[in-house]
Design a protein around this motif. Sequence first.
Motif: not given
Length: 356
Positions: A328-356
């Motif tokens: 498990v790892r604590w990451v900033t919203r910007e750092e989310l982009e560096q990690y590979p996510f499957p599609k459903a989770n990618k939907m979440l990271t994109e929303k988190l980055i776009k609308e903090p």
Amino acid sequence: MQNSDFSSHLLKWYQYHKRPMPWRDEPDPYKIWISEIMLQQTRVDQATPYFRNFISLFPTVFELANADQQQVLKAWEGLGYYSRARNLHAAAKMVVQEYDGKLPESYTEIIKLKGIGPYTAAAVTSIAFNKPNAVVDGNVIRVLTRYFGIEDDTRSTKTRNKVQEFANKLIDYDRPGDFNQALMELGSEVCTPSNPDCENCPIQTGCVASKMAKTDIIPYKSPAKKKPHHTIGVGIIESKEGKLLIALRPENAMLGGLWEFPGGKQKENEPIQETVERELKEELGVEVKAYKELMSLKHTYSHFSITMHAWFCTLLSGTPKPRESQEVRWVTREELEQYPFPKANKMLTEKLIKEP
DNA sequence: AATACGGGGCG
DNA sequence: CGCCCAGTATT
């Protein structure tokens, strides 16, 4: 129609109708290999941008073998069937260590590599090394069952073997790579699943299904069993510093090696907030309070579908431990982009980055 | 022989 | 919304 006529008509058609692809007319066996792995159960148009990016990141088998798995999975992010990427990476290490960086040229050797089965072994050895091994993929099954009027269930191994026998007899010994690609190209461009363009088919004269007006019932495929649906609750824990908690999925599990927001299946009559809180206790050993929904979404995997509810959580007590994940790892919203996510989770990271 | 394994495009 | 796609590994 003789085999030589079948082949000459097919190859003549291919000469004028083959689509340009970035791995075509390249003598590099490595690129043929990469393309064939990407094309497993994947359309050409979907794989093409991934192929270009992958080759730019890993131009040869040596860069691929030396890469971290996380880099390889990031390059595969969104393409699906992630065991392909893990197996490809492992096979690249094998090719460097055991074969001096050169892909084995024989079917019986190359099929020993991870991720290379009967189709890919035949495809790579025929296209890259001019070996007369016939490929049987979804396209070839459709073209040849129609051509020979084979009405058996194409889901069965027996039917697949029968098609393989026909393909073995038809293969052009002078141009096996072109023959294989031509048959697949014909399947995707002319002998399509619905409304095949028989009038413009180079092998129509010998085709049983076309002659008997049976292209709508051949190939026959027994009904697929329907996918179960699950409701999932996942938690987004934000630390005081604004970092988010993500977990690395187990190596050999579904979506193995990719990251996710932890969570799990909703139980009968369980409020979704309780699902999130219970799952995070089970998976991380922490007490949390789910206080606000980020979003919900529907997604379909290969063998089941989900409705996912993602909730922001407050950490009440405990330190998150990787009980059901590798890490498990604590990451900033910007750092989310560096990690590979499957599609459903990618939907979440994109929303988190776009609308903090 | 049957099942697990993603995601996107199309009718 | 169901079907199909340049399939393979595991059971």
